[in-house]
Design a protein around this motif. Structure first.
Motif, PDB file in Angstrom:
ATOM      1  N   SER A   1     -14.599  47.139 -31.013  1.00 42.50           N
ATOM      2  CA  SER A   1     -15.608  47.157 -29.946  1.00 42.50           C
ATOM      3  C   SER A   1     -16.512  45.929 -29.984  1.00 42.50           C
ATOM      4  O   SER A   1     -16.988  45.473 -28.940  1.00 42.50           O
ATOM      5  CB  SER A   1     -16.454  48.428 -30.041  1.00 42.50           C
ATOM      6  OG  SER A   1     -17.111  48.490 -31.301  1.00 42.50           O
ATOM      7  N   ASP A   2     -16.767  45.372 -31.161  1.00 46.91           N
ATOM      8  CA  ASP A   2     -17.668  44.225 -31.283  1.00 46.91           C
ATOM      9  C   ASP A   2     -16.934  42.893 -31.438  1.00 46.91           C
ATOM     10  O   ASP A   2     -17.565  41.836 -31.526  1.00 46.91           O
ATOM     11  CB  ASP A   2     -18.599  44.411 -32.489  1.00 46.91           C
ATOM     12  CG  ASP A   2     -19.566  45.566 -32.287  1.00 46.91           C
ATOM     13  OD1 ASP A   2     -20.019  45.753 -31.147  1.00 46.91           O
ATOM     14  OD2 ASP A   2     -19.841  46.277 -33.268  1.00 46.91           O
ATOM     15  N   PHE A   3     -15.622  42.942 -31.485  1.00 48.77           N
ATOM     16  CA  PHE A   3     -14.831  41.730 -31.666  1.00 48.77           C
ATOM     17  C   PHE A   3     -14.887  40.875 -30.403  1.00 48.77           C
ATOM     18  O   PHE A   3     -14.733  41.378 -29.293  1.00 48.77           O
ATOM     19  CB  PHE A   3     -13.375  42.103 -31.981  1.00 48.77           C
ATOM     20  CG  PHE A   3     -12.486  40.933 -32.301  1.00 48.77           C
ATOM     21  CD1 PHE A   3     -12.470  40.388 -33.574  1.00 48.77           C
ATOM     22  CD2 PHE A   3     -11.664  40.375 -31.331  1.00 48.77           C
ATOM     23  CE1 PHE A   3     -11.638  39.318 -33.875  1.00 48.77           C
ATOM     24  CE2 PHE A   3     -10.836  39.308 -31.620  1.00 48.77           C
ATOM     25  CZ  PHE A   3     -10.827  38.776 -32.900  1.00 48.77           C
ATOM     26  N   GLY A   4     -15.114  39.565 -30.566  1.00 52.57           N
ATOM     27  CA  GLY A   4     -15.213  38.664 -29.416  1.00 52.57           C
ATOM     28  C   GLY A   4     -13.873  38.038 -29.073  1.00 52.57           C
ATOM     29  O   GLY A   4     -13.412  37.121 -29.766  1.00 52.57           O
ATOM     30  N   TRP A   5     -13.258  38.512 -28.014  1.00 51.68           N
ATOM     31  CA  TRP A   5     -11.923  38.027 -27.664  1.00 51.68           C
ATOM     32  C   TRP A   5     -11.950  36.611 -27.090  1.00 51.68           C
ATOM     33  O   TRP A   5     -11.029  35.827 -27.339  1.00 51.68           O
ATOM     34  CB  TRP A   5     -11.257  38.989 -26.665  1.00 51.68           C
ATOM     35  CG  TRP A   5     -10.957  40.304 -27.285  1.00 51.68           C
ATOM     36  CD1 TRP A   5     -11.683  41.454 -27.177  1.00 51.68           C
ATOM     37  CD2 TRP A   5      -9.869  40.604 -28.169  1.00 51.68           C
ATOM     38  NE1 TRP A   5     -11.121  42.456 -27.925  1.00 51.68           N
ATOM     39  CE2 TRP A   5     -10.005  41.978 -28.534  1.00 51.68           C
ATOM     40  CE3 TRP A   5      -8.804  39.868 -28.673  1.00 51.68           C
ATOM     41  CZ2 TRP A   5      -9.102  42.598 -29.395  1.00 51.68           C
ATOM     42  CZ3 TRP A   5      -7.903  40.492 -29.528  1.00 51.68           C
ATOM     43  CH2 TRP A   5      -8.050  41.831 -29.877  1.00 51.68           C
ATOM     44  N   LEU A   6     -12.997  36.257 -26.347  1.00 55.68           N
ATOM     45  CA  LEU A   6     -13.064  34.912 -25.767  1.00 55.68           C
ATOM     46  C   LEU A   6     -13.226  33.838 -26.837  1.00 55.68           C
ATOM     47  O   LEU A   6     -12.461  32.859 -26.846  1.00 55.68           O
ATOM     48  CB  LEU A   6     -14.183  34.821 -24.732  1.00 55.68           C
ATOM     49  CG  LEU A   6     -14.321  33.452 -24.036  1.00 55.68           C
ATOM     50  CD1 LEU A   6     -13.015  33.037 -23.377  1.00 55.68           C
ATOM     51  CD2 LEU A   6     -15.454  33.484 -23.013  1.00 55.68           C
ATOM     52  N   PRO A   7     -14.198  33.960 -27.766  1.00 57.28           N
ATOM     53  CA  PRO A   7     -14.275  32.943 -28.826  1.00 57.28           C
ATOM     54  C   PRO A   7     -13.020  32.909 -29.691  1.00 57.28           C
ATOM     55  O   PRO A   7     -12.639  31.844 -30.195  1.00 57.28           O
ATOM     56  CB  PRO A   7     -15.511  33.351 -29.643  1.00 57.28           C
ATOM     57  CG  PRO A   7     -15.789  34.759 -29.277  1.00 57.28           C
ATOM     58  CD  PRO A   7     -15.310  34.931 -27.872  1.00 57.28           C
ATOM     59  N   ALA A   8     -12.365  34.058 -29.857  1.00 52.39           N
ATOM     60  CA  ALA A   8     -11.107  34.086 -30.620  1.00 52.39           C
ATOM     61  C   ALA A   8     -10.057  33.231 -29.926  1.00 52.39           C
ATOM     62  O   ALA A   8      -9.361  32.420 -30.560  1.00 52.39           O
ATOM     63  CB  ALA A   8     -10.607  35.526 -30.766  1.00 52.39           C
ATOM     64  N   LEU A   9      -9.936  33.393 -28.609  1.00 56.10           N
ATOM     65  CA  LEU A   9      -8.975  32.609 -27.837  1.00 56.10           C
ATOM     66  C   LEU A   9      -9.322  31.126 -27.876  1.00 56.10           C
ATOM     67  O   LEU A   9      -8.431  30.269 -28.045  1.00 56.10           O
ATOM     68  CB  LEU A   9      -8.947  33.111 -26.388  1.00 56.10           C
ATOM     69  CG  LEU A   9      -8.036  32.340 -25.420  1.00 56.10           C
ATOM     70  CD1 LEU A   9      -6.579  32.430 -25.856  1.00 56.10           C
ATOM     71  CD2 LEU A   9      -8.208  32.862 -23.995  1.00 56.10           C
ATOM     72  N   LEU A  10     -10.599  30.811 -27.738  1.00 54.69           N
ATOM     73  CA  LEU A  10     -11.021  29.405 -27.764  1.00 54.69           C
ATOM     74  C   LEU A  10     -10.734  28.758 -29.121  1.00 54.69           C
ATOM     75  O   LEU A  10     -10.306  27.601 -29.186  1.00 54.69           O
ATOM     76  CB  LEU A  10     -12.514  29.302 -27.447  1.00 54.69           C
ATOM     77  CG  LEU A  10     -12.922  29.623 -26.010  1.00 54.69           C
ATOM     78  CD1 LEU A  10     -14.445  29.646 -25.873  1.00 54.69           C
ATOM     79  CD2 LEU A  10     -12.325  28.619 -25.028  1.00 54.69           C
ATOM     80  N   CYS A  11     -10.953  29.506 -30.202  1.00 57.02           N
ATOM     81  CA  CYS A  11     -10.665  28.973 -31.541  1.00 57.02           C
ATOM     82  C   CYS A  11      -9.177  28.661 -31.694  1.00 57.02           C
ATOM     83  O   CYS A  11      -8.803  27.601 -32.224  1.00 57.02           O
ATOM     84  CB  CYS A  11     -11.082  29.977 -32.612  1.00 57.02           C
ATOM     85  SG  CYS A  11     -12.853  30.035 -32.929  1.00 57.02           S
ATOM     86  N   MET A  12      -8.330  29.566 -31.236  1.00 61.89           N
ATOM     87  CA  MET A  12      -6.892  29.358 -31.354  1.00 61.89           C
ATOM     88  C   MET A  12      -6.434  28.186 -30.494  1.00 61.89           C
ATOM     89  O   MET A  12      -5.646  27.335 -30.945  1.00 61.89           O
ATOM     90  CB  MET A  12      -6.138  30.633 -30.966  1.00 61.89           C
ATOM     91  CG  MET A  12      -4.656  30.607 -31.305  1.00 61.89           C
ATOM     92  SD  MET A  12      -4.317  30.524 -33.089  1.00 61.89           S
ATOM     93  CE  MET A  12      -4.633  32.228 -33.589  1.00 61.89           C
TER      94      MET A  12
END
Length: 300
Positions: free
Chosen positions: A44-55
């Motif tokens: 619920s608190d995981f940030g999917w957008l920053p995760a995608l940007l990092c990858m």
């Protein structure tokens, strides 16, 4: 893929120049950082957008580094007919030097555009992180690899920086576990540099490139390859001490293909056939990343 049919500056040429197999080295550290963040934050608190940007940032920077390496090694005359490694785009005439220079500018700009929004998650210090990533991307090929500092840069920019920064962007803090995993990740990815430098030791001596393998010799270089993988697993003992058994136990399985690759390295010893070990090493890095990430998430 028939390399004889490659047209100048064609899509096939750019695909080869980007070196897709090296992208595992970009993916694994980010994947590990995200696994820790997912475990500690919950879905619920995981940030999917920053995760995608990092990858995406990691992928584009890896391609940028490959372009820079291709161009500057060509300019220096290192990629001649004696090269044992996979063929390079500029040296083979697949990509014109002018086109490669433009591609380096474009990929660097794209990486910066992808990374800039991360300021919203990690603060202005993310700009400094990005600047150092770009700066050392250039310095590695042009200067630092000739001084035997490549292995240190791998530990920092394929271990500590991507794992810890990816985690920080999600959680706004660091942990000793994450830092230990970043060091372990750096050791695993350094095996790819070690097999490259082991294969190229004679050419590097001729070019005045004082890699770690050149400095310590071929026998010690083989040993460094083996124990880099072993060290990654030994560092994982910290996870067991913290009660995260799966995060330690699953990566132990990585030692099976890693040792097999080492034995193949010893058996082949010299020549272009070592490129088979290069492929095995890239695969093994990804296996390690998957095993460690799975182990982290199983300890949710």
């Amino acid at each position: 893929m028939d390399e004889k049919q490659i047209r100048l500056n064609s899509a096939k040429a750019w695909l080869l120049a980007s070196r897709p197999k090296t992208l595992t080295g970009a993916a694994v550290p980010v994947m590990i950082g995200l696994a820790f963040a997912g475990r500690d934050l919950g879905a619920s608190d995981f940030g999917w957008l920053p995760a995608l940007l990092c990858m995406l940032f990691a992928f584009v920077m890896q391609i940028d580094a490959n372009f820079i390496n291709d161009y500057f090694d060509f300019v220096r005359g290192n990629d001649d007919e004696t090269r044992l490694g996979p063929r390079r785009a500029c040296a083979q005439g697949w990509i014109s030097p002018g086109a490669m220079r433009r591609a380096i500018i474009i990929t660097t700009a794209i990486a910066c555009c992808i990374g800039l929004p991360l300021v919203l998650y990690g603060g202005l210090e993310m700009i400094l992180v990005g600047v150092f990533c770009v700066l050392f991307c250039f310095l590695y090929t042009t200067t630092l690899s000739y001084l035997g500092l490549g292995d240190v840069l791998v530990l920092v920019f394929f271990g500590i920086v991507p794992v810890c920064v990816t985690y920080y962007l999600q959680t706004e803090h660091f942990t000793i576990e994450v830092f230990a995993a970043s060091i372990a990740c750096g050791f695993v990815i350094d095996t790819l540099l070690l097999i490259n430098n082991y294969r190229d030791i004679d050419n590097d001596i001729k070019a005045g490139k004082k890699t770690l393998v050149v400095r310590v010799g071929a026998d010690a270089g083989r040993t460094a390859y083996l124990y880099s993988g072993v060290m990654a697993v030994v560092i994982g003992l910290l996870f067991a001490f913290e009660g995260h058994i799966f995060a330690f136990a699953l990566p132990v399985l990585y030692l099976i293909p890693h040792y097999a690759a080492y034995r193949k390295m010893v058996r082949i010893n010299k020549g272009k056939a070592l490129n088979m070990v290069l492929g095995d090493t890239a695969r093994n890095m990804f296996i390690y990343g998957l095993l460690l990430s799975a182990g982290i998430l199983l300890n949710w």
